[in-house]
Design an enzyme around this catalytic site. Structure first.
Site, PDB file in Angstrom:
ATOM      1  CG  HIS A  95      -1.305   1.543  -3.217  1.00  0.00           C
ATOM      2  ND1 HIS A  95      -2.494   1.284  -2.589  1.00  0.00           N
ATOM      3  CD2 HIS A  95      -0.942   0.372  -3.811  1.00  0.00           C
ATOM      4  CE1 HIS A  95      -2.846   0.020  -2.794  1.00  0.00           C
ATOM      5  NE2 HIS A  95      -1.915  -0.552  -3.526  1.00  0.00           N
ATOM      6  CG  ASP A 149      -2.271   0.710   0.927  1.00  0.00           C
ATOM      7  OD1 ASP A 149      -2.205   1.917   0.637  1.00  0.00           O
ATOM      8  OD2 ASP A 149      -3.339   0.101   0.997  1.00  0.00           O
TER       9      ASP A 149
END
Length: 598
Positions: A426, A393
Site C-alpha cells: 500500500h 499492506d
C-alpha cells in the site's frame, strides 16, 4: 597573487561549467561510518555510512579493513541483499535514462575471525576508479562464538506435523545469556514463542518456523496496542512480551537471524505470481471480514474463536488475528537474513522499542489482508536497509498512538530507510494512520519501487491529533505507482479499526516534509495528492518538492495546503492539460515547474 586553494576551486567551477567531471581526488569521503545495532557476530560485521553532501560523481565505495581492500559496496550488495537483483532489473529497463540512480551505502564484511578487532575505513570512488581520502576510521570487534542451543536436542522433531512449541520454548528458557537458539534444517510447527533478553534466535537455511493453524496455540493474554486500548490481542508467533499482559517487563539485545523462513500460516495460498524477473513469488487470497471463512487458515480459526466468545465479527477480524512477530519495550534488536511469509495479521511489530535494525530480509506477504512488512510504534531509532518487500499492506509503517490520550505517549522518531526494493504494498514508507504522538525525524533515501500503491504515504484523520514532521524522502526511483506517488491526507478510514479511544479535537497534520531528486515513471492516480481541510483550518504545511519528475497520466491535486514550495517539478506527459489542481490553499510557491500551474 590568488591563494592556491582559490585557483583550484575556480578551476573546478570552470570544469563543471564546461561539462567536465570532477577529478576523483576532489570526491569527499563518506561520513558517519557505523555498525548498526547488534549487526555483528563472531564471523561478520555490517557497516553503513552516510554519503557526503556532494555525491553527484560518486559511483561506488570501497571498504578497507586494517588497511587492506575488502571490496566494493555494490559487489558486496550483490551477494547479501535480496533487494539488489530487483534494483538491477529495474535499471536495466530504464533505457531512456529517466530515473535517478541510487547509491549503495552498506557493506557486510564476512569470513572474519572470532573475538578479533578490525579497523575499517571507506572511500568514495569516481567513474574513473579513483578514490577519495579515507573516511574516519571505525574499530569493531567480532564476538566470541555463541553457545548453541539446538532445539532438536530439546525434543523438537521438525517434521512439519507435530507441534514443537514446548520443545522450542524449553530451548529458549534454557538459553544462557549470549546464547544462540538454533532451528536447524526442517519444518517446525509451533504456537506462540516467548524470547528473552540477550539471545539470538537463528532459523537456519532450509529451516521453516511454521505457525500452528490452531487458535488455542496463541494465548489470548497477549498484549494491548496502546495503554488506553480496550482489547487484549492474542500473542504472535514470536514474542518479546510479558507472559502476563498485566505486568510490565523490559527486554534488551535480541537478535532474530538466519537464512530460513518464518511462515505465519495465516491464509490459503493461491497460484504463485511470476514476477518481472521470471521468479515465482507466493501469493495469498485477499480477504476481509466477510470472506475470512473460506480464505483463512489461522486467521479463520482465530476470528471464529473470538466470535464464539461473543465478539462481533468486525472487531474479531480487526483485533484478534496474530501478527508474525511482536516485540514490546525492547532495547537493541537486530533482524537479519530471513524470509517472512503469510502472517494472519501484521508482519513484524515493534512497540515502544529502541534501536531496531532490519537488514537483508525478504517479505513475501502479498496479498494477505493487513500483511504489513515492518511496523514501528512509539519507538526511537530504526534502520531498515537491503530488504525486499512484496506485501499485502504497508511495507514500512510508522505509528504513534490514537486520539486525545496519545499526547501522553512518546513520539515515533529517528528512522533511516535505504537501499530497499518495494514491489507490491500500500505504500513504500508510511506515516499513520495512528499519528497522535507525532511521527518525526524520518529519512528515506536510495530506495527503488515498482508497483506499490504509493511511494510516501501519510494518512490521518480530523480527530487523530499529532501527525508527521521532519520527514525527508530523496534520491529514489519509482515506477508504476497505482494510486498516488505522494499522498498527505486526513480522509483515511480503516473499515476494520475499532474506535476504542477518545477522539481528539485536533486534526492530524503533515508538516516540514522534503522530497527531492526523485523520479516517478508511469504514475497512475495522483502524482502528488494533498487533502487537508481549509474549512476547519486544518492545513498541511511546509511541503517542499525539489527536482522531482513524473511521467504518466497522474496529476497533482493540492487542497488544504499552505506555505509550501515546488521547485523544478516536471510532468513529461500532460497531453496539453494543466497537471496542477489547487484549491483551498495559500502561500504556495512554484519555481521552474513544468508545465506551470495556471
Amino acid at each position: 597573487m590568488p591563494h592556491p586553494t582559490t585557483v583550484v576551486c575556480q578551476g573546478l567551477a570552470l570544469a563543471l561549467a564546461l561539462g567536465a567531471s570532477l577529478p576523483a581526488w576532489a570526491l569527499d569521503p563518506p561520513t558517519q561510518l557505523q555498525v548498526p545495532t547488534l549487526a555483528f557476530d563472531d564471523q561478520a560485521i555490517i557497516l553503513v555510512w552516510q554519503k557526503p553532501a556532494d555525491h553527484r560523481l560518486i559511483k561506488d565505495y570501497r571498504i578497507y579493513a586494517n588497511g587492506t581492500l575488502l571490496g566494493s559496496a555494490t559487489a558486496n550488495n550483490d551477494q547479501v541483499s535480496p533487494a539488489k537483483p530487483y534494483i538491477d532489473w529495474f535499471y536495466e529497463q530504464d533505457t531512456a535514462n529517466f530515473h535517478y540512480r541510487i547509491g549503495i551505502h552498506s557493506y557486510t564484511a564476512q569470513g572474519l575471525k572470532p573475538d578479533t578487532q578490525y579497523r575499517f575505513t571507506v572511500r568514495s570512488v569516481g567513474a574513473d576508479g579513483r578514490e577519495s581520502a579515507d573516511s574516519i576510521a571505525l574499530v569493531q570487534r567480532t564476538t566470541r562464538p555463541a553457545p548453541v542451543f539446538d532445539v532438536k536436542q530439546y525434543g523438537a522433531l521438525g517434521d512439519g506435523s507435530h507441534l514443537d512449541t514446548q520443545a522450542i520454548q524449553s530451548t529458549i528458557d534454557a538459553c544462557v545469556p549470549g546464547c544462540k537458539v538454533l532451528l536447524p534444517k526442517g519444518t517446525y510447527k509451533s504456537g506462540a514463542l516467548y524470547l528473552k533478553s540477550n539471545m539470538t534466535l537463528e532459523i537456519a537455511e532450509g529451516a521453516t518456523l511454521l505457525g500452528s493453524e490452531r487458535a488455542e496455540d496463541y494465548p489470548l493474554a497477549g498484549y494491548i496496542q496502546y495503554p488506553y486500548s480496550s482489547t487484549v490481542r492474542p500473542a504472535s508467533l514470536i514474542n518479546a512480551l510479558p507472559r502476563d499482559p498485566r505486568k510490565h517487563q523490559t527486554f534488551e539485545n535480541i537478535r532474530i537471524v538466519g537464512k530460513g523462513v518464518i511462515d505465519g500460516n495465516g491464509w490459503k495460498r493461491r497460484a504463485d505470481t511470476v514476477d518481472e524477473r521470471g521468479q515465482a513469488l507466493p501469493s495469498y487470497l485477499p480477504s476481509d471480514n466477510t470472506r475470512y471463512m473460506q480464505d483463512g487458515v489461522l486467521a479463520k480459526a482465530q476470528v471464529e474463536q473470538a466470535v464464539a466468545r461473543g465478539m462481533n465479527v468486525k472487531d474479531a477480524y480487526g483485533q484478534m488475528r496474530s501478527s508474525l512477530i511482536t516485540l514490546r519495550d525492547v532495547k537493541n534488536v537486530f533482524y537479519g537474513g530471513f524470509t517472512v511469509l503469510n502472517p494472519a495479521f501484521h508482519g513484524i511489530m515493534n512497540l515502544e522499542t529502541e534501536n531496531v535494525v532490519l537488514a537483508n530480509t525478504t517479505h513475501m506477504t502479498y496479498d494477505a489482508n493487513n500483511g504489513d512488512g515492518i511496523e514501528f510504534a512509539n519507538s526511537k531509532g530504526a534502520m531498515v536497509f537491503n530488504n525486499f518487500f512484496d506485501t499485502g499492506d504497508d511495507c514500512v509503517n510508522f505509528a504513534a498512538g490514537t486520539g486525545a490520550d496519545a499526547v501522553h505517549q512518546k513520539p515515533q522518531e529517528d528512522a533511516w530507510i535505504f537501499n530497499n526494493y518495494f514491489r507490491k504494498g500500500h505504500g513504500m514508507v508510511v506515516a499513520g494512520s495512528h499519528t497522535g504522538a507525532w511521527i518525526q525525524n524520518i529519512l528515506a533515501e536510495d530506495n527503488v519501487s515498482d508497483g506499490t500503491d504509493a511511494g510516501l504515504r501519510m494518512k490521518s484523520t480530523h480527530f487523530m491529533d499529532g501527525g508527521a514532521r521532519n520527514v525527508t524522502f530523496r534520491d529514489s526511483a519509482l515506477r508504476n505507482t497505482v494510486k498516488q506517488a505522494f499522498i498527505f491526507t486526513l480522509d483515511y478510514n480503516d473499515p476494520n479499526a475499532k474506535l476504542d479511544y477518545k477522539r481528539s479535537t485536533v486534526a492530524g497534520q503533515f508538516k516540514d516534509i522534503h522530497v527531492s531528486d526523485v523520479s516517478v515513471e508511469n504514475a497512475q492516480g495522483a502524482a502528488i495528492e494533498v487533502k487537508g481541510d481549509s474549512r476547519r483550518n486544518a492545513y498541511h504545511q511546509g511541503l517542499v518538492f525539489e527536482r522531482v519528475r513524473f511521467s504518466g497520466p497522474a496529476k497533482a491535486r493540492l487542497a488544504g495546503l499552505k506555505d509550501s514550495r515546488f521547485d523544478n517539478v516536471v510532468f513529461s506527459e500532460t497531453d496539453g492539460a494543466n497537471p496542477w489542481q489547487v484549491s483551498g490553499s495559500h502561500g504556495l510557491t512554484f519555481e521552474d515547474v513544468r508545465p506551470a500551474p495556471l
